[in-house]
Design an enzyme around this catalytic site. Structure first.
Site, mmCIF file in Angstrom:
data_model
loop_
_atom_site.group_PDB
_atom_site.id
_atom_site.type_symbol
_atom_site.label_atom_id
_atom_site.label_comp_id
_atom_site.label_asym_id
_atom_site.label_seq_id
_atom_site.Cartn_x
_atom_site.Cartn_y
_atom_site.Cartn_z
ATOM 1 N N HIS A 265 0.836 -1.220 0.000
ATOM 2 C CA HIS A 265 0.000 0.000 0.000
ATOM 3 C C HIS A 265 0.866 1.263 0.000
ATOM 4 O O HIS A 265 0.427 2.301 0.469
ATOM 5 C CB HIS A 265 -0.945 0.032 1.214
ATOM 6 C CG HIS A 265 -1.791 -1.189 1.396
ATOM 7 N ND1 HIS A 265 -3.123 -1.217 1.066
ATOM 8 C CD2 HIS A 265 -1.506 -2.430 1.883
ATOM 9 C CE1 HIS A 265 -3.625 -2.410 1.361
ATOM 10 N NE2 HIS A 265 -2.662 -3.163 1.842
ATOM 11 N N SER B 256 14.548 20.376 -18.004
ATOM 12 C CA SER B 256 13.343 21.163 -18.202
ATOM 13 C C SER B 256 13.672 22.360 -19.064
ATOM 14 O O SER B 256 14.785 22.888 -18.997
ATOM 15 C CB SER B 256 12.819 21.623 -16.839
ATOM 16 O OG SER B 256 12.039 22.789 -16.963
ATOM 17 N N LYS C 90 16.154 20.854 -12.895
ATOM 18 C CA LYS C 90 15.448 19.596 -13.063
ATOM 19 C C LYS C 90 16.275 18.522 -13.771
ATOM 20 O O LYS C 90 16.998 18.798 -14.716
ATOM 21 C CB LYS C 90 14.150 19.817 -13.866
ATOM 22 C CG LYS C 90 13.083 20.615 -13.148
ATOM 23 C CD LYS C 90 12.568 19.970 -11.882
ATOM 24 C CE LYS C 90 11.782 18.709 -12.118
ATOM 25 N NZ LYS C 90 10.571 18.868 -12.908
ATOM 26 N N GLU D 246 9.307 7.284 -16.922
ATOM 27 C CA GLU D 246 7.923 7.708 -17.139
ATOM 28 C C GLU D 246 7.364 7.113 -18.432
ATOM 29 O O GLU D 246 6.198 6.732 -18.496
ATOM 30 C CB GLU D 246 7.845 9.234 -17.213
ATOM 31 C CG GLU D 246 8.162 9.931 -15.902
ATOM 32 C CD GLU D 246 8.236 11.434 -16.075
ATOM 33 O OE1 GLU D 246 9.286 11.928 -16.553
ATOM 34 O OE2 GLU D 246 7.240 12.116 -15.779
#
Lengths: 456, 456, 456, 456
Positions: free
Chosen positions: C151, C272, C278, C285
């Site tokens: 969880h 970025s 970044k 992803e």
């Protein structure tokens, strides 16, 4: 049974009968029969007396359905036949007149339209509750900083209110989607008969008014072949469930020890059968997990309708279970989202600590250079270099010396350190829709105005 | 409830509790507990006496489940806790020892594996029934010509037997898919604990043997995170349902007045509420309509598992309803397909009439030219021209005169007319797997051999 | 073109032509034509001389395809006609003989089977690379503790190796799925003709052997109607992509500042356009994001096949783009997963710090009580109470005094504090498949054995 | 590239780069940059001179894109960076200023919104063409009877016009769906920056006006996280494609020899490589086959967005290929449907013959009894009995004698035979939306009025 010699095979009955699930349409079915009977009398197709007998019989059926005393029989194939059967038991042979000038094909389409219309309203009510909760919680955390993320990397700080309101607008759009789904049920199918219209000069407009429709379906074949309005509801529910899945996923994330941004109440979490320390965000996980289920119902019904020739085909009976499960799932999820959110306790300190990460000010440093005339692309490269330098020397940005900075640009002076002092870069996001307090305040105001102005 | 102060919110309970559907796993859950208890005793973790008390308690629970006297309580969250609660009521505090060295996470994975394994066998049994029906019907229509279609255009004649056996091979492949799904449950999850293994020197192999597994899952995290075997079952069911949808769609087509190739029995058709003449192929339509439902369950469970971090997440509770509905849908559809097919009466005359369409011999005419040395591509063009000529002059191919034919090729003589005499081009498809009677006979023989050789 | 008077409408051509994507099958198409020609000669349907001319012509076509010099013409509808057209340009009218005794229907099924078989092998190769990387990285982090999660809450500590190997076993199962997909192409479709077999006494077994098939499809209608093997590949790819999505999602999580468990190399991350600090885990992803794409291809092809009457229908042309995009997506994702993982630097300190969370020992405390005779369910409640007490008093479990403990149970003595000393509960998970070092070592050994024993 | 030491791995580049498909957004990207630059100047963030240089540079870029002379470089990651790169080549370092006060995150959302808005209009244009074709063809076949079907069984006769207009209303609803999708793009994302707003006092309303938006997105996080408008387009396209699949499926059916209701023109059909007689309805089949593809794109994008935390994630890059393929597929299918329909030649005789099937009058006979006071349910049973009797005696309904009829009801007299005289039961379907000529005339009138009144 006229043209059939043999009864249905039990396996066929099990496959074919819809009574186990379409009984849910019972009250709608009675309501439309009432309107239908009134129209038949108005048009002189039934006598006033017949209509009255039918009306009273239907009232009795309605009462039985409401009180759970309606007895379904093993041979009842579907809710329409069950009701007509019971009506005839109550009212006698005149019960056999209720089906004059209609077919199950237009009848079930009408039940479904009524059901979808009501459920679109139900969804809207629950969405408004959820949006209200989001607005309340946003207001209570108006100026609590937290990191904003892109790619799940800390990007720039935002206020908790701002982040939560992003969900407000998602659900705001869903509100419109359910309104659209409701509009898709504006035209009455009833009166189309099996597919070609009926042999009677009926008054469909009159039935439409009685049942709250705006008009009648223009084409009788379309009336019985169409389940677009179910698809419109399912599409709205799919997108809404996806939004809920994002909310659920973030709550799961924020409840982790690593993020530690919030704690859910005991009443929306559960324990482990083996690990006594566990407090699991089951509700949030299930918000996430239900989205594919809803999306698949849409996908399945599209698949059912795929390549079906006109007009009605038995395949269309599949619309019901896909819709009913979606309705139940969505309503429960919306309620759970609202309930769960209201138990959430945000941890101001953890949030602020994470938001204070100096690297989140990198854009602001770059913009400082831009204000001094450096083209943004160049300033971006300069600050990127500074960041790498800091990382490689294991320093915070504010720990870099003037000398170190001078190696990257002449334009970095006291203001560099000022920008890095915590918080300054939150209030500088002054563009419309940005995270500066004033902007978030405006946004919240508009959210409140919507909540006050919208009717489900 | 140790670390929780507040009870679950009713909305949360409604969302979270799985008892309404996972009770279906009750007997599997008891069976695995029996094996687990036996192992705990064997490993010295329980005393022989404790084990015996638990064994007897579990027997009683099993009997209650079997006889439908097991009473579920409102607070029962899931079948595992309900059974442990009841066991403790029966056996006293020793009931609290059954959960030693395991977790619900490995427990539910084990229940699901046992259930999938059984259901894979159920599907195989039903597939064998259906394949048997197809073989029987093929045999009974071994030499009945019908048109074969591509693009739903009559293409070349085939025997009804040949056409039906095409489905035999589809289902034959499904048989393998369910065997694969069964193999995917070969390793026992139980003993993985919550995710990391347990603090006891257990004997998982012993439990595996007792429950009919081949071995144990190699990695405890994987054991509780894995639902691949459910996906394997759902994938098999999706493809099998697609096959059924094709069969259903053809039966619908063949039952139409336009095709008129067969009539289904009354026991697998139904009437219309308005049109007294109707006899609708509802069973066939529903075979078609259920396929997207099954496919969507696979799709949904993939969506549920999408991007889930290890190990167990509550999302995985969604596996059950997707699986259970698939199992029920598939089993019913397979039974209905078998039952329905056995009622079908083919119309020899209609089939033969359609198969006698001379245009279906066009390939054979082309091949006649090929035998005389004309390259196929050229002969194809010649015959195409002849077809167009015939259509434009509203003639059958056999009505064209020698003179007309001569305009297209020198090679068209008596044999042209011989080819067009009905049936000749059916028996000429002598290639392996072709429709010539001898080939279909061989095929049927192999089908029979499979039916005799396979165990579900 | 024989029976057609008018050329295709440009819109129709755009919709109908498959040459823009099926050209990818060119080399398979030539290869099967070579085998087909050889068989035609063997069976006496072509002369040795004709066969030789065709063989040479096909060699030339193959060379053009390989060197990218094959010129496609605007009128080429599909790869089969393009190749036959070119063959005829090269070899003269004899080129028109290559299509004797076959149809595009069996031809394209054969191309697709060959393609799927090769791609199943490609997937297996890449899976083995990825499994190798996982084994290497697991070995390098054999004894690095990290928290295991359920969880997304910290549950019990595990070794990094153990966690990574969980993925090894997922991909191990995928390896089997692609083997199954490969087996699904074992029977040769070619020779089925349009649907009914061909008018020639061909030798399909001989073609099968030449092209590496085990046998021939038993039923000619099935041969041209069947795309199960594409579905089997797509199903395998869907499940494998889901596994990749889980891996990607965990890498994203672990790369976050909050988790901080690992850092990916620059070569598999990107920056970025606006935020200079970044470093985004784009590869991870995208592993996550591609899974629904692959799953949807499976879903779509099932939808395409839904309710299709036998035999070939144009709809089946849709198989190609769904398959090709899946193949490209999957292969790239597998390569990226391997490459990305090999750049990951785990942060031993962060991992160990998180794993040292004392609450992760709660199960071990409960098991301590069990060893002293307390039924597990009771001990679970006791420890739950202790956890709540500790949380409410803002203490670590080890900070609780003997007096405080005594309020919960008499059985908590020095061993309580011993259990809480870091690490003890990792090595106690000694059950088969558990996280104790010895067990992980065995597991890694079996993983290595598999890597050595399997052939793609 | 500032903070990165290593270049992207080629595998990562292949996975990550979107330039191969997002180049399609080039003109939108330039257009928004023009508006952005104008605003930056208006707000004093750029000097007039800088803005002018950028404006001219962007014009040049636009021209290159339009003329296909824009040269993409291997390192171009996406269209935004490619354009900025080229702009800087043209305009010098000032090019680096174009990205002030924005991010790729809001930029790409804006491109996508502009694209969706245009494509919604494109779809609407094509829908209007198709609806026009349907109205024309309906008008040309206003009074041609054909059988109407339910369950693919002949049910009641309808006019061809009536049947075709059913599709008109389906596409009419799709028109609304694309309007809704267009409305979903009403708010401008640009100006949201990476996620939090920008450090500049921008004028988003001004950009919105320049680009044709109604307003600005209220919340910057939502602006960059939202792809709902893409989903709205995909949902509309899914339902529209399903409608096309039904149309395609019916054309396939009607083109079969068995139905023989129409013949498509040569320009929208194709032949067989082996069977010279074949004329296959490939276009209609592909209309059918493309629907699952489109539906799967919706399903996939929902899957991509599933459980994504805010704000932008790389996963969202997947929106493009799903959208682009849908746009291309849908536009082509709509054009093909229109083109194909216009070539269809209906066969009046075949249609009329099928519609003359006397069993289609069974409802009318039942209604005759109803007019004489028999409750419908009873009359339905009587006529069912008559139908069975006729079938068992192999008679047409009109061939039954008075004596035979008397065995079923006293109410069957001359009018029974009158009803059975061909055609009478078509004109009796006088209810609103029914198939009686007057009703179809009204319907066509309303269809025409819509076609005249709607703007795409």
């Amino acid at each position: 049974m006229g043209r059939f010699r043999e009864p249905p095979d039990p396996v066929f009955h099990a496959l074919n009968a819809s009574i186990s699930f379409d009984r849910r349409l019972g009250t709608y079915d009675v309501r439309q029969s009432q309107a239908h009977v009134a129209m038949l009398a108005e048009a002189g197709i039934l006598t006033a007396d017949e209509a009255e007998q039918l009306r009273r019989g239907l009232d009795e059926v309605a009462a039985e359905l409401e009180h759970g005393t309606f007895e379904f029989l093993p041979d009842d194939e579907d809710i329409h036949m069950a009701i007509e059967r019971r009506l005839t038991e109550i009212a006698g042979p005149v019960g056999g007149k209720v089906h004059t000038a209609r077919s199950r094909n237009d009848q079930v389409a009408t039940d479904m339209a009524l059901f979808v219309r009501d459920q679109a309203t139900e969804a809207r009510k629950r969405l408004l509750d959820l949006m209200g909760a989001l607005a309340d919680i946003a207001e209570a955390h108006a100026d609590w900083p937290m990191p904003g993320y892109t790619h799940l990397q800390r990007a720039q700080p935002v206020y908790v209110s701002h982040h939560l309101l992003a969900y407000f607008w998602m659900f705001r759009r869903d509100l419109d989607r359910f309104a659209t789904a409701s509009c898709a049920t504006a035209d009455l199918p009833l009166g189309a008969g099996a597919l070609a219209g009926v042999n009677w000069d009926t008054r469909r407009e009159s039935v439409a008014r009685a049942l709250g429709f705006d008009g009648v379906v223009e084409n009788s074949l379309d009336a019985v072949s169409n389940r677009d309005f179910v698809l419109d509801y399912l599409s709205a529910a799919s997108i809404c469930s996806m939004h809920l899945s994002r909310l659920g996923a973030e709550i799961v994330l924020w409840s982790s020890e690593e993020f530690g941004f919030l704690a859910l109440g005991d009443s929306f979490t559960s324990g482990s059968s083996i690990m006594p320390q566990k407090k699991n965000p089951d509700a949030a996980e299930l918000l996430r997990a239900k989205a594919p289920r809803v999306a698949s119902h849409f996908n399945a019904l599209l698949g059912v309708m795929h390549a079906l020739p006109l007009a009605y085909n038995k395949d269309m009976q599949e619309d019901k279970e896909h819709l009913f499960d979606t309705v139940d799932t969505l309503n429960l999820c919306l309620d759970a989202a609202t309930g769960m959110l209201r138990t959430a306790k945000f941890d101001r300190e953890r949030l602020a600590g994470a938001a204070a990460d100096e690297f989140l000010a990198a854009t602001d440093i770059a913009d400082l250079l831009v204000r001094r005339g450096v083209p943004f692309r160049e300033s971006h490269a300069i600050v990127g270099g500074i960041v790498r330098h800091a990382l490689e020397h294991d320093k915070q940005l504010s720990e870099l010396t003037r000398e170190e900075l001078a190696g990257f640009s002449d334009n970095l002076d006291d203001e560099y350190y000022a920008v890095l002092s915590n918080g300054s870069w939150l209030e500088s996001k002054v563009s419309e829709g940005g995270t500066a307090s004033a902007r978030v305040g405006e946004q919240l105001g508009r959210a409140r105005a919507i909540l006050e102005g919208v009717q489900p």
